[in-house]
Every structure is written in structure tokens, then in C-alpha cells.
Design an enzyme around this catalytic site. Sequence first.
Site, short mmCIF file in Angstrom:
data_model
loop_
_atom_site.label_atom_id
_atom_site.label_comp_id
_atom_site.label_asym_id
_atom_site.label_seq_id
_atom_site.Cartn_x
_atom_site.Cartn_y
_atom_site.Cartn_z
N HIS A 261 -12.15 -60.09 19.07
CA HIS A 261 -11.06 -60.93 19.10
C HIS A 261 -11.38 -62.24 19.92
O HIS A 261 -11.23 -62.23 20.93
CB HIS A 261 -10.06 -60.15 19.59
CG HIS A 261 -8.77 -60.98 19.57
ND1 HIS A 261 -7.98 -61.24 18.56
CD2 HIS A 261 -8.04 -61.50 20.57
CE1 HIS A 261 -6.88 -62.01 18.94
NE2 HIS A 261 -7.08 -62.09 20.15
N ASP A 263 -10.27 -65.62 21.27
CA ASP A 263 -8.87 -66.42 21.00
C ASP A 263 -9.50 -67.79 20.95
O ASP A 263 -10.34 -68.43 21.63
CB ASP A 263 -8.10 -66.39 22.56
CG ASP A 263 -7.40 -64.99 22.22
OD1 ASP A 263 -6.76 -64.74 21.41
OD2 ASP A 263 -7.64 -64.22 23.45
N ASP A 373 -3.17 -59.64 17.71
CA ASP A 373 -2.65 -60.02 18.92
C ASP A 373 -1.59 -61.01 18.89
O ASP A 373 -1.16 -61.24 19.97
CB ASP A 373 -4.00 -60.68 19.53
CG ASP A 373 -3.52 -61.07 21.20
OD1 ASP A 373 -2.92 -59.93 21.51
OD2 ASP A 373 -4.20 -61.87 21.69
N HIS A 577 -2.41 -68.51 18.25
CA HIS A 577 -1.30 -67.64 19.05
C HIS A 577 -1.24 -67.78 20.55
O HIS A 577 -0.64 -66.90 21.32
CB HIS A 577 -1.65 -66.14 18.73
CG HIS A 577 -2.52 -65.54 18.98
ND1 HIS A 577 -3.65 -65.06 18.13
CD2 HIS A 577 -3.07 -64.87 20.28
CE1 HIS A 577 -4.56 -64.33 18.64
NE2 HIS A 577 -4.36 -64.24 19.90
ZN LIG Z 1 -5.59 -63.14 21.19
#
Ligand SMILES: [Zn+2]
Length: 1003
Positions: A261, A263, A373, A577
Site C-alpha cells: 500500500h 500512499d 485505506d 486519500h
Molecule cells: Zn493509505
Amino acid sequence: MHDDRVLVEARLKRFVDDHLAPALYRDARPLAATAWRVPGEPVPFAEAIGQSFEPVPLGWSWGTAWSTVWLRVTGDVPAEWASVPGTRPEILVDFGYNRSRAGFQAEGLAYRPDGSPIKAINPLNSWLPAAPGEHVDVLIEAAANPDVAGEYTFEPTTLGDLATVGPEELYSLQQLEVALLDEAVWELLQDVWTLRGLMGELSVDSPRRHEILRALERMLDTLDPDDIPGTAPGARDEIADVLARPAASSAHHLVATGHAHIDSAWLWPLRETVRKCARTFTNVMALMDEHPDFVFSCSSAQQYQWMKDYYPEVFERIKEKVAAGQFVPVGGMWVESDTNMPGSEAMARQFVAGKRFFLEEFGVETEEAWLPDSFGYSAALPQIVSAAGERWFLTQKISWNQVNRMPHHTFWWEGIDGTRVFTHFPPADTYISELSGAEVAHAERNFSEKGKATMSLIPFGWGDGGGGPTREMIAAAQRLASLEGSPTVAIDRPSAFFAAAEAEYPDAPVWSGEMYLELHRGVYTSQLRTKQGNRRSEQLLREAELWATAAAVRSGFDYPYDLLEECWHTVLLLQFHDILPGSSIAWVHREAERRHAEVAERLESVIADALAALTAGGSDPVLVNSSPLPRAGVDALAIGAAEAVSPAEATPSAEALEADHVITLRNGILTVVVTDGAITSLRGPSGREVVPPTARLGALRLHRDLPNLWDAWDLDAHYKRTVRELSEPESVEVERAADGSVAVVSRFSTGVSSILQRVVLRPGASAVEIELDVDWRDREKILKLAMPLDLRADRTAAETQFGHVFRSTHTNTSWEAARFEAVQHKWLHLGEPGFGVAIANDSTYGYDVDRSTRDDGGTTTTARFSVLRAPLFPDPESDQGPHTVRFSVAPDAGIAEAVALGYDRNIAPRVLVGSPVAPLISSSAPGVVIETVKLAEDRSGDVIVRAYESLGERESATITLDASFESVVLTDLLEREIDVLDGTELTLRPFQFVTLRFRGVGR
Ligand SMILES: [Zn+2]
């Protein structure tokens, strides 16, 4: 026998730490290093290789925050190592990080001298391959990424902005050597890790736990601390039997999929994510070469696009691995965006842009939306996801709920229009698993569908800051394939999991409506400028596509495909996000503001050019109505002469009654009384009073805002207990503008911040406006704008994508009580049968509502809009400075009026001199709203129209294109034909949206 379990476990831990783990490598030989410090921002390999490198010793200090150093590592691997059985040489690098977690500190990417990447160096994956007899010559691009979060104490940090980071070197070169890895010791370490993990999860009463304990004890007895490599194979024999015991036939099945994951920006800038992706993907592909069964699931088309742009060699290898089925694109979105705040079309375009990329680059149609997430999930998503051709939905974040536990892990998620999508919420409660005994056991215990379903998904690999899966995790998966006492683990693609899970559980339970995250309620408000940039961009994209399409069809205007696509990609990226929610470092938000401004400038020029082409020839002032609803007498999506407002009846008047601080405004439609800066009476055409007795509509409320944790993210319920209402303006004045509008301008001060509040009444307007100019200097405060209403609303209707959601105004259940701050798009409606009030905003998202019963028996329903916060972490300067926020309040309003008010509040009226233009597209039913008009993604010139039912009713409408066309078809979001239409009279179910494609237009 005597119970010595605890003692044996303690012995095991000590022996592994002190003897077994240190025996993994032996015979280390130092390597030499030279270094070049990059003077500014990162440079590509080709530029770095030509620089002059200076020798550096071990212990060398390097790395001011966010700087880059290129290390050239040289030396020789002894040729005689080829004859040491059961070993292989590896290069070991330690930049001086601590090894507590991956992805948040210094990291690097190693290259061969020809510029081809080898593998990344991360705190938890810090080796490079080597061969006996090899002359080592490796270049490592080392990034001095600071550990911004540290131990998550949420103290203000100067590390999030290049301007404030300071000159200290953060790291020092701790290790640079080549050594022999002992393969039996490595395998034994993996055996022990998995068995210890499993043992720790089993009941102390279970025979299996003790079997494992005694086997591990025999293993310890067999290992000679003076000759670990020599005794490791025999030690493995002692535990072979307990590792070979198969799982129970009723064991839970975990489908493990490799994942990272990453970001797209957070505690690091966007540019660093580009490098994080290159590092992680290179690691992952090195692992794939070693393990043909390993698969890696990767979302976010943007991250692949970065590889294509900046690391073409990595991208070519990804293409090969995608074709081989090991690198698996998932999610079909441009980025893993926020889903609460993106507007209707933007939420759709996340999928259009993402899926298009995967289809065009890889020929892959993703089938699962992938949002582990994001901070809560809009109730409009099931329809959007399905319309994009996705069958399944994955999330995980709802496990962070503070109060209520989501009752299902595998379920049908039903959206506002009734669409259902098969959804999974991994019971491991993580998207960053390392396949530990604790994680897999938790998944089995936690799984809510036991007895009905048997399987769940577990994404494994270091994430957030990247890193991805490691060889140790694959070793764990192999050992957990079938192991007594543990759930089974099989590495596979998410689609394999979803297909099997859906087949075994077709009658899964249903969760209807939004998946509200009971945490991170401040993200609807933090970093207002980023949110305003997003809202403005969405509106400008809408206008630019609309008018460029109309001009292309009507006057041969050159539709700016590339420009629009670039703008969309920027806006979609900034909906990531941690960006749109306001939870990134200062660097990220200043860049978002700058990029939104660039988008606005480019789109304004498209709009101006398209309108000039459309309206050429006329000489009268015309109003450009970009709203899908009529405005000032001009048809929806048309350009025409604005309806004259008769001055006699509608020009607002202002009367000062009693004293200067009570002022009445009238425009023939509304009567507004302003007392000390707030509205104390508001009546529309019905004459019914909106403001409760003694209440103040538009009152400014300042609360203490000190979250327990996660400052930019969280708004904790205790904020409500300390409040100061600003009720004494420093000055009140009446202002008249050239357009005939009249405003009461009141100046307030918090003692730190100054606020200019304008209550504005325009000629002919059916809504009163409240405009705030805030010079925000407060910190750790939240500013709310209160709107108490004299009505008894059971629920609010808040706009979301392609419709609205209802939320209770009471707190009977823990679910309702936990929803003490919620999200709206352009408008909120509060009403009781026969009477309602619509409140539209131009750029804010957070609100709360409550109800109280007055002494007179009436009910006051109060909506409070969150205007500004100022959390100190991760951006200590967040939200400081000037802001303007606007609201409109319309009495006597139903949902239809709220929808129209939302568009009016957000679309700036444009007046220009030119000829009137009839709408290119129109809808015969006011409730069926045309959200988007554009030319087709495939650049065929086909006209695409997206319309939705906005009132929550079944409705029929004819969508008319005012141009010749050959045919019209109904399509999915990707503009692929679903159905050929006979005509364009459609019947839509509540909140249904449709995409129409007009082919052969104007030919
Ligand atoms: Zn994230």
C-alpha cells in the site's frame, strides 16, 4: 510433569536473538564506497553516473532531510566462496536507519553501472544479491527521507517542508560489506518464526501448543552455539514433524496476495512516491524471478504511469510480469482516492481513467475496486463501481471504527440506488500483513462469516511508505500452506479469492448505505485550500467539457483532449486519500494548491475560447448558464439573455430598525433581519419563520480542537464541550453593490483571527448568502457556522455523488451517536413535511446536526458547518491565513431546490457579450439532471452525456441532443455499449445514473 512452558519460551527467545539470528551471515568483507551528494532535487541515473564521487568511510554522516546521495559501492567477492556448500554471498547495507519499520526512513535503489535497477534497500530488506568471484560495482541512490511521524506522538514537526527542515544530517553509513548467508540457518529462522508465531496463538491447554514447544526445545538442544551453521540442518530435523502436520479440514482459508500500500503522498512529497514505487516494484519483481508462484496486487494507475514516465525500464518489466500473471493490476482507479468528498463526475472518472490505463497498457480489465485505506466509503460507490464494470469491492479501513464493529466481513454492499456489489473486508484487519502467526490467527478468530463462509483475503507486504513483500513473508506463506492449528494460506490473485468467495456465499448478508468511518472525522475540514482547489477544479472541468463539446459540435472547435486529460489526471491524483482529506505534510498541500491553480488557469482559458467560438457574432450581454437547471430565466446548459429583475419589487432594501445593530433586508421574496451580525429572522414567500425564537442563524462558534491522536485526521466528540460564540461584532455596516445587492457586513475577532461576515441579499434571489472572509490565525481550534432552524427534521439529506444520503438527527443508537460529524457535497437539506430549508456551500464538507426541544414545545434543528481547523500535525501551519467561504440558505425549499441551489452556489455566473446559444443537450424532467457533457474518451467525436435522477424518485425523461446524429446507445462508465436505444426517453430508478453515447454527431 512439571510445567516449565514459560521458561522454555524464554530460553527460545534468548537463544534466537543471541545465537541463531547473528549466525545468519559470516565471513563479512568490507566494501569501498564513494559518494556524490545531489545538490537539490533528485536526478535520474544518467545524470548521477557522470558526477564526481568522493570516497566515504563507514560512519560517514549523510542526508539532510529529503536530500539524496548516490553511493558507488565497489569491492570483490571471494571466488573461493563458490565452494562453501549451503551458502550464498550477499551485500549488506545499513544507511543508519532503525529497523523498527519499513518505508518511513532512509531507503535506496541499487543499479548496475548500465543503469538497470537491481533491488531496493529498505530498513527491513537491506541486502543485495552477489556472486562468488564477482567484482562488485553497484550504484545506490539513497534518499534521506526523514521519519516524520516518529513514534506517532503527533508533535508538530518541521520535517514536512523543505523550507523548515534544517541542516542536520539524519543518517550515517553503518554497514557496507559482502558476507556469506547460510541457507540452512535462514530456513531455520523462518521455521522458528512461524512456529513461535503459531504457538503463541494456541491455547495453553492445547496439545498442539506443547508439541510445538517440545519440538522447539529439542531444536535448541541440537543447536551448538559454537557451530550454528554445522548444527542447523539437524536442528531443522527436530521440528520437521511439527511443521509437516496438516491443517484441520475446517481451518479457515486465507488467500494471501502480495501488496504494497504505497500512499501516493503523505508524510513525503509526491516526487518521493515516484521513487518509492520504483523501489518497491523493483523489489517485487526480483522476488517474482525467485518465486514463480508469487503474485503481487497493485492498484493506482497513476503509480504505473509514473513508472512509464520516469522509469521506462521498470515499466517494461512490469508489462512482462503482468502478461505472466504475477504482477496483477487491481482496483481500476487512477489513485486510491478519498470517496467521501470527490464530486459525482470525479468519482466516476477515477474509474474511467484507471480502467482505461489498465486496458490500454496491459489489456487487463480489473474486476475489483480496491480501497483498503480510504477514510469511509460513500453510499454512491456501489453504483459507480458496477457501472465501471467492477464486480467486487475491497476495503479494510472500517476495522478502525472507534465504537461499532462492522457486523460482516463478506457481504453485499447496497448503494443509494439499490445496486449491490459483492464486498470483502479482510478480517486480518490489516493491509500490511507480514503473515505472522498473530495476524493469521486473528483473521480466523475475527471472521464474522464462520459457518457460512470459509475464506478471507490477506494482503501482505510492507506498505504505507512502500517496500512490499519480502522473501521472509513468502517463506511464511509456504510454511502456512497447511499447518495444524493455523488457518491455511495460499498465495493468489484477489480475483481468484473473490470468485471463490462469491461462489460459496451467494446469499451473503447486505449492508445498505454508506460505510461511515467512526474515526478521522476532521478530514472533511482540514486544509481548506486543498478542498477549495478540488471543488473549483471539478466545477471548471465540468464547464470546460460542456462548452468545449458544444463548441466542437456547433462551431468546429478543436476539442482539447490532451489538456482536459492532463487536468483530470492532476485533479484525480490530488483526491488521493491523504491529500484531499488534508492529512499530508505541508509540502504536499502547498504543491496541491499550486497544481490546482494551474488547472484553473488552463481550464479558464479553454472555457473562454469555447465560449468565444460559440457566442461569436452577437452584441448583447448574455448569461452563460452552466447549471443543469434553469437560472435567471436562462435554460439549463444554455447561453441567453438573463431575465430582467423588476427593480421596484426585487431590489433589496435595508432598513435599520431600533438601532444600527438590527437591520432588515427585503427583496420582495425574502425578508431577513440581521442582529449583531447574525440572522435573527428569515422568511421566504410562505411567510413561515425559519429562525427559532432567540436563535442566531449564521452564528460563528469557536471550539477547542485537541484530538487524542491523529491531529489532522480526527475531530473528537469532546470538542463540543468548549465553545465560544462570537456574538459581539466589532462593527456592523450596510454595503450596497453595483448589481443592486445589499449586504450587512459585520467584523468579528476571536482575539487571534479576524472574520468579516457578510449577509448578502441579491435582487430576485430566493436564498440569502452568508460569506465569510477569515484571516485564520487560531491554532488547534475549529470554527463552525451554526444554522439553527425552527423545524423538526428527523433526518438530513446531504448531497453525495449522483444523489443524496439521509442521516438521522437523533442519537438513539451507538451508530448514530458515533456519526457526530458527517460529510456533504454542495448542499444539505433539512425539512419536515411541508417545509424545508436548503443550505448550499461553495467549498466545505463537514457538518453536524442536532435537535433540541424548546420550552415552547417547538423543535430547533441545528446544522453546524465546519469551516476551518488548524491541527498542528503533520503540517504545523495548516489552514493559517486568509480564506473565503460562502453559503446560501433558502427557506421554503425541497430537495429539488437544494439541488439547484447547490449548482448555483458552485458555478460562477459568467456574463459576456455575444449571441445566445441553445442548449446542445437538454433533459425534459427537472429531476433528471445532466451532470456531464463531453466528447468520448476514444476521441471518435461521439458525444457522451451522463445524467442522473437527483430527487430519489422514479422519473421519466427525454434527453435531447440538438444536433443530427446517427445513433444513440446506453453505455457503461467506460463508454462501452450496453444497449442500443430506440429513442432517448428513459425511465430512471431513484438515483440511477446513465451514460448515453451519441454516435455520428453532426455528420
Ligand atoms: Zn493509505
